[in-house]
Design a protein around this motif. Structure first.
Motif, PDB file in Angstrom:
ATOM      1  N   THR A 177      -1.035  -3.977  -6.646  1.00  0.00           N
ATOM      2  CA  THR A 177      -1.306  -4.707  -7.876  1.00  0.00           C
ATOM      3  C   THR A 177       0.003  -5.104  -8.547  1.00  0.00           C
ATOM      4  O   THR A 177       0.856  -4.252  -8.825  1.00  0.00           O
ATOM      5  N   ALA A 178       0.142  -6.409  -8.796  1.00  0.00           N
ATOM      6  CA  ALA A 178       1.322  -6.911  -9.511  1.00  0.00           C
ATOM      7  C   ALA A 178       0.982  -7.014 -10.992  1.00  0.00           C
ATOM      8  O   ALA A 178       0.005  -7.662 -11.384  1.00  0.00           O
ATOM      9  N   ARG A 179       1.778  -6.365 -11.840  1.00  0.00           N
ATOM     10  CA  ARG A 179       1.612  -6.457 -13.294  1.00  0.00           C
ATOM     11  C   ARG A 179       2.710  -7.380 -13.807  1.00  0.00           C
ATOM     12  O   ARG A 179       3.846  -6.960 -14.046  1.00  0.00           O
ATOM     13  N   HIS A 180       2.318  -8.657 -13.957  1.00  0.00           N
ATOM     14  CA  HIS A 180       3.317  -9.682 -14.235  1.00  0.00           C
ATOM     15  C   HIS A 180       3.957  -9.529 -15.609  1.00  0.00           C
ATOM     16  O   HIS A 180       5.140  -9.854 -15.785  1.00  0.00           O
ATOM     17  N   GLY A 181       3.215  -9.021 -16.564  1.00  0.00           N
ATOM     18  CA  GLY A 181       3.796  -8.870 -17.899  1.00  0.00           C
ATOM     19  C   GLY A 181       4.921  -7.850 -17.922  1.00  0.00           C
ATOM     20  O   GLY A 181       5.875  -7.970 -18.695  1.00  0.00           O
ATOM     21  N   ALA A 182       4.824  -6.851 -17.031  1.00  0.00           N
ATOM     22  CA  ALA A 182       5.842  -5.785 -16.996  1.00  0.00           C
ATOM     23  C   ALA A 182       6.814  -5.954 -15.838  1.00  0.00           C
ATOM     24  O   ALA A 182       7.732  -5.146 -15.684  1.00  0.00           O
ATOM     25  N   ASN A 183       6.621  -6.999 -15.038  1.00  0.00           N
ATOM     26  CA  ASN A 183       7.453  -7.195 -13.833  1.00  0.00           C
ATOM     27  C   ASN A 183       7.454  -5.953 -12.950  1.00  0.00           C
ATOM     28  O   ASN A 183       8.491  -5.479 -12.485  1.00  0.00           O
ATOM     29  N   GLN A 184       6.250  -5.430 -12.726  1.00  0.00           N
ATOM     30  CA  GLN A 184       6.109  -4.225 -11.916  1.00  0.00           C
ATOM     31  C   GLN A 184       5.028  -4.421 -10.860  1.00  0.00           C
ATOM     32  O   GLN A 184       4.129  -5.261 -11.005  1.00  0.00           O
ATOM     33  N   LEU A 185       5.151  -3.606  -9.787  1.00  0.00           N
ATOM     34  CA  LEU A 185       4.164  -3.623  -8.711  1.00  0.00           C
ATOM     35  C   LEU A 185       3.700  -2.196  -8.471  1.00  0.00           C
ATOM     36  O   LEU A 185       4.518  -1.284  -8.321  1.00  0.00           O
ATOM     37  N   ASP A 186       2.385  -2.008  -8.472  1.00  0.00           N
ATOM     38  CA  ASP A 186       1.811  -0.701  -8.168  1.00  0.00           C
ATOM     39  C   ASP A 186       1.312  -0.714  -6.729  1.00  0.00           C
ATOM     40  O   ASP A 186       0.532  -1.594  -6.335  1.00  0.00           O
ATOM     41  N   ALA A 187       1.769   0.255  -5.951  1.00  0.00           N
ATOM     42  CA  ALA A 187       1.374   0.348  -4.538  1.00  0.00           C
ATOM     43  C   ALA A 187       0.778   1.719  -4.291  1.00  0.00           C
ATOM     44  O   ALA A 187       1.455   2.747  -4.467  1.00  0.00           O
ATOM     45  N   ARG A 188      -0.481   1.734  -3.882  1.00  0.00           N
ATOM     46  CA  ARG A 188      -1.166   2.983  -3.561  1.00  0.00           C
ATOM     47  C   ARG A 188      -1.729   2.871  -2.142  1.00  0.00           C
ATOM     48  O   ARG A 188      -2.516   1.965  -1.851  1.00  0.00           O
ATOM     49  N   LEU A 189      -1.302   3.785  -1.263  1.00  0.00           N
ATOM     50  CA  LEU A 189      -1.755   3.809   0.129  1.00  0.00           C
ATOM     51  C   LEU A 189      -2.532   5.097   0.364  1.00  0.00           C
ATOM     52  O   LEU A 189      -2.003   6.193   0.163  1.00  0.00           O
ATOM     53  N   ARG A 190      -3.789   4.956   0.766  1.00  0.00           N
ATOM     54  CA  ARG A 190      -4.597   6.141   1.073  1.00  0.00           C
ATOM     55  C   ARG A 190      -4.771   6.250   2.581  1.00  0.00           C
ATOM     56  O   ARG A 190      -5.244   5.315   3.221  1.00  0.00           O
ATOM     57  N   LEU A 191      -4.356   7.397   3.115  1.00  0.00           N
ATOM     58  CA  LEU A 191      -4.402   7.594   4.557  1.00  0.00           C
ATOM     59  C   LEU A 191      -5.619   8.394   4.984  1.00  0.00           C
ATOM     60  O   LEU A 191      -6.075   9.290   4.259  1.00  0.00           O
ATOM     61  N   ASP A 192      -6.101   8.075   6.169  1.00  0.00           N
ATOM     62  CA  ASP A 192      -7.136   8.869   6.826  1.00  0.00           C
ATOM     63  C   ASP A 192      -6.533   9.390   8.126  1.00  0.00           C
ATOM     64  O   ASP A 192      -6.401   8.641   9.097  1.00  0.00           O
ATOM     65  N   PRO A 193      -6.124  10.668   8.172  1.00  0.00           N
ATOM     66  CA  PRO A 193      -5.458  11.165   9.379  1.00  0.00           C
ATOM     67  C   PRO A 193      -6.378  11.282  10.578  1.00  0.00           C
ATOM     68  O   PRO A 193      -5.912  11.230  11.721  1.00  0.00           O
ATOM     69  N   GLY A 194      -7.674  11.412  10.349  1.00  0.00           N
ATOM     70  CA  GLY A 194      -8.579  11.609  11.469  1.00  0.00           C
ATOM     71  C   GLY A 194      -8.400  12.986  12.090  1.00  0.00           C
ATOM     72  O   GLY A 194      -7.511  13.755  11.705  1.00  0.00           O
ATOM     73  N   PRO A 195      -9.209  13.332  13.093  1.00  0.00           N
ATOM     74  CA  PRO A 195      -9.117  14.665  13.690  1.00  0.00           C
ATOM     75  C   PRO A 195      -7.893  14.818  14.583  1.00  0.00           C
ATOM     76  O   PRO A 195      -7.322  13.842  15.063  1.00  0.00           O
ATOM     77  N   ARG A 196      -7.506  16.033  14.786  1.00  0.00           N
ATOM     78  CA  ARG A 196      -6.428  16.324  15.729  1.00  0.00           C
ATOM     79  C   ARG A 196      -7.002  16.232  17.141  1.00  0.00           C
ATOM     80  O   ARG A 196      -8.013  16.869  17.450  1.00  0.00           O
ATOM     81  N   LEU A 197      -6.321  15.477  18.018  1.00  0.00           N
ATOM     82  CA  LEU A 197      -6.864  15.178  19.337  1.00  0.00           C
ATOM     83  C   LEU A 197      -6.028  15.809  20.440  1.00  0.00           C
ATOM     84  O   LEU A 197      -4.852  16.142  20.247  1.00  0.00           O
ATOM     85  N   THR A 198      -6.646  15.955  21.579  1.00  0.00           N
ATOM     86  CA  THR A 198      -5.955  16.371  22.799  1.00  0.00           C
ATOM     87  C   THR A 198      -6.087  15.264  23.833  1.00  0.00           C
ATOM     88  O   THR A 198      -6.968  14.405  23.741  1.00  0.00           O
ATOM     89  N   PHE A 199      -5.165  15.276  24.802  1.00  0.00           N
ATOM     90  CA  PHE A 199      -5.249  14.292  25.876  1.00  0.00           C
ATOM     91  C   PHE A 199      -6.541  14.507  26.659  1.00  0.00           C
ATOM     92  O   PHE A 199      -6.858  15.624  27.064  1.00  0.00           O
ATOM     93  N   GLY A 200      -7.267  13.411  26.871  1.00  0.00           N
ATOM     94  CA  GLY A 200      -8.501  13.479  27.634  1.00  0.00           C
ATOM     95  C   GLY A 200      -8.313  12.978  29.051  1.00  0.00           C
ATOM     96  O   GLY A 200      -7.261  13.179  29.672  1.00  0.00           O
ATOM     97  N   ASP A 201      -9.329  12.306  29.566  1.00  0.00           N
ATOM     98  CA  ASP A 201      -9.278  11.794  30.931  1.00  0.00           C
ATOM     99  C   ASP A 201      -8.149  10.778  31.065  1.00  0.00           C
ATOM    100  O   ASP A 201      -7.965   9.907  30.202  1.00  0.00           O
TER     101      ASP A 201
END
Length: 592
Positions: A177-201
């Motif tokens: 989100t760019a807040r033009h009046g304040a000359n600022q940018l808000d950056a929020r990144l939400r991660l989904d790590p998912g399950p821990r995996l092992t090598f399969g076939d």
């Protein structure tokens, strides 16, 4: 009024190009720094088209319409989110012109970019993060809010989770989100790590002559192990290292398999198995050397390498006679496990050197271990038989050898290095079964390279030592000499040894130093100045009680793309050994 006009000129970059159809391009960036202005100009397809001489209206219109996104991307990459871009074609905004309705002629394209203020991060958040995640320094509150910084933060956040086995980690949601009046940018990144995996076939595709079981063994990936992207990269390197494949890739499945496993697919393209080559070198004193090899890169269907080498040297030389060498080496990768190769090697050589002659045969079995990407170690056991005649008379040697070696190669280019260093250490303990007592030979070769501008400095040190038997009892082929293209240019081949009872023979220690200054005068040509120095002693380690000699000269290198062609002219500088006024050396590759 005059001051206003001057200020406008100083803050506006205008680039005009005349065209056959009275078309010109005006590029204005009021308020932009010089660096930002250069980035914007480099991104503009309109400027690129005009520089290439494009005059047709349709491609110019297409370039102008594409420039909006390209220029906006540059502004965002520089934390400018309030910029204004106008691109006018004969006064009309380019975005408003239908794509297939270009005017017949274009008199003027005017691009005007007002960058606007610099935006800073008001919020910079990414989470949840894996333990040990290191985000970019610029991803923090009040730092310039560049889009590249956000992209790197996302990439490093995902990479950290993958390093801990979460192969399907992803950005689940992002709020920018760019807040033009304040000359600022808000950056929020939400991660989904998912399950821990092992090598399969693990499947293999693309192999025709190399057996699937061998591809899997060489790759070294094990089903059931926790997913690790570094292991995938290492598997690709192992397969490429065999030389049997021209292309290697390990692909991860799009979906997670049963029990949180990740199936993998190894794709290969096989290399032409057979290869041969030859080489030649020439020296005015040592004569000509001719060499050739034949190589099979899939000898028994398991990516085995079988190589045969032949070498004839001393042809037309003035030192000694003609030498003959023949060798064959078999290598089987991943034996007994990944990153370890088994080898069997057989060599025969007939040497007619200035101070001795020998007929030698040697057979060795051993293993090569790839300890790291740039570190290789090797060890084995061998049997050597040699009939030798030297200053001390004829002798027959039988040795049980235990050759050990390590090579650390951190050069930027093995054929024509300009940066880095190379270390090669070999020691060969031996048990004297006949003709000599027990002992060991040590050889060390160190090289370093540094480049500044078009000048490259290359340095080399060679060290040799023979422990155990006395000089008289030692095998002549284990002793050390100095002189010639491999040690001191500008001196006769093997001209420096040691005096023993009025006779000259090789020494038990060697120290040789070489330095080169290589100056590039074009893309393919280098001029070289060099100096070499060598010492040989009767002691087991250099103590400088023996003799030394030196040589120096000039040379030229012509880069062929597969290694430079080398021409060196050298002359003696010091030493009591007999030598000619000058020497000529011709070969392929740098001297070191």
């Amino acid at each position: 009024m005059v001051r206003v006009i001057l200020l406008t000129v100083l803050t506006t970059l205008t680039l005009s190009f005349a065209a056959a159809a009275q078309t010109r391009v005006v590029f204005e960036t009021p308020g932009a720094s010089a660096d930002l202005r250069d980035e914007l100009a480099a991104a503009s397809l309109v400027l690129q088209a005009r520089n290439e001489g494009t005059t047709a209206s349709q491609p110019l219109l297409a370039a102008a319409q594409a420039d909006y996104e390209r220029l906006l991307g540059v502004l965002y990459a520089n934390a400018r989110y309030g910029g204004i871009i106008t691109i006018r074609i004969d006064g009309r905004e380019a975005a408003a012109i239908p794509g297939f309705s270009a005017p017949k002629t274009i008199r003027e394209i005017r691009i005007r970019i007002q960058p606007g203020p610099l935006y800073r991060f008001g919020t910079a958040f990414a989470g949840p993060l894996a333990a040990g995640t290191v985000l970019p320094e610029g991803f923090r509150r009040t730092a310039p809010a560049r889009t590249g910084t956000i992209a790197v933060a996302a990439e490093q956040s995902i990479s950290a989770w993958r390093d801990q086995g979460h192969a399907k980690a992803r950005i689940a949601d992002q709020q920018i989100t760019a807040r033009h009046g304040a000359n600022q940018l808000d950056a929020r990144l939400r991660l989904d790590p998912g399950p821990r995996l092992t090598f399969g076939d693990i499947s293999v595709a693309g192999n025709e002559d190399v057996r699937t079981a061998r591809v899997l063994k060489i790759a070294g990936l094990e089903e059931g192990r926790t997913f690790d992207p570094k292991e995938i990269e290492q598997a690709e390197r192992r397969l490429r290292r065999t030389g049997s494949f021209s292309s290697v890739s390990v692909a991860e499945a799009e979906t997670i398999g049963p029990d949180n496993t990740l199936p993998l697919s190894i794709g290969v393209v096989e290399q032409t198995p057979r290869r041969f080559g030859f080489g030649a070198e020439y020296s005015t004193v040592e004569g000509a050397t001719l060499s050739a090899f034949w190589l099979h890169r899939n000898f028994l269907g398991g990516a085995e390498r079988f190589r045969v080498d032949g070498d004839i040297s001393g042809l037309g030389g003035e030192t000694g006679g003609t030498d003959y060498q023949f060798g064959a080496r078999y290598e089987r990768p991943a034996t007994p496990k990944a990153d370890t190769d088994f080898f069997a090697e057989f060599q025969v050589e007939m040497l007619d050197e200035p101070d001795f002659t020998s007929d030698t045969g040697e057979f060795t079995l051993g293993f090569t271990r790839y300890a790291a990407e740039d570190l290789t170690v090797e060890g084995g056991i061998g049997y050597l038989y040699s009939e030798t005649t030297d200053a001390f008379g004829p002798e027959t040697f039988e040795l049980l050898t235990l050759p050990l070696g390590a090579v650390l190669d951190r050069r930027d280019n093995a054929l024509n290095p300009t940066e880095g260093y190379f270390l090669d250490l070999t020691t060969t303990p031996f048990a004297g079964l006949s003709g000599t007592s027990d002992g060991a030979q040590l050889e060390f070769d160190a090289r370093a390279y540094r480049t500044a501008g078009n000048l490259t400095f290359a340095g080399r040190m060679q060290l040799g030592a023979l422990f155990g038997p006395s000089l008289v009892e030692s095998p002549a082929f284990y002793r050390f000499y100095s002189g010639g293209g491999g040690s001191v240019r500008g001196q006769d081949y093997q001209s420096l040894g040691v005096e023993q009872g009025g006779l000259t023979t090789g020494g038990r220690s060697l120290l040789a130093l070489s330095g080169e200054l290589r100056a590039g005068i074009s893309d393919n040509i280098q001029l070289v100045a060099f100096a070499d120095w060598g010492y040989v002693g009767s002691e087991s380690f250099p103590d400088f009680t023996g003799d030394s000699h030196a040589g120096a000269g000039l040379g030229v290198r012509y880069n062929t793309g597969i290694g430079p062609i080398r021409l060196d002219l050298a002359t003696p500088v010091s030493g009591d050994t007999s030598a000619s006024d000058f020497y000529v050396y011709i070969g392929i590759g740098q001297a070191f």
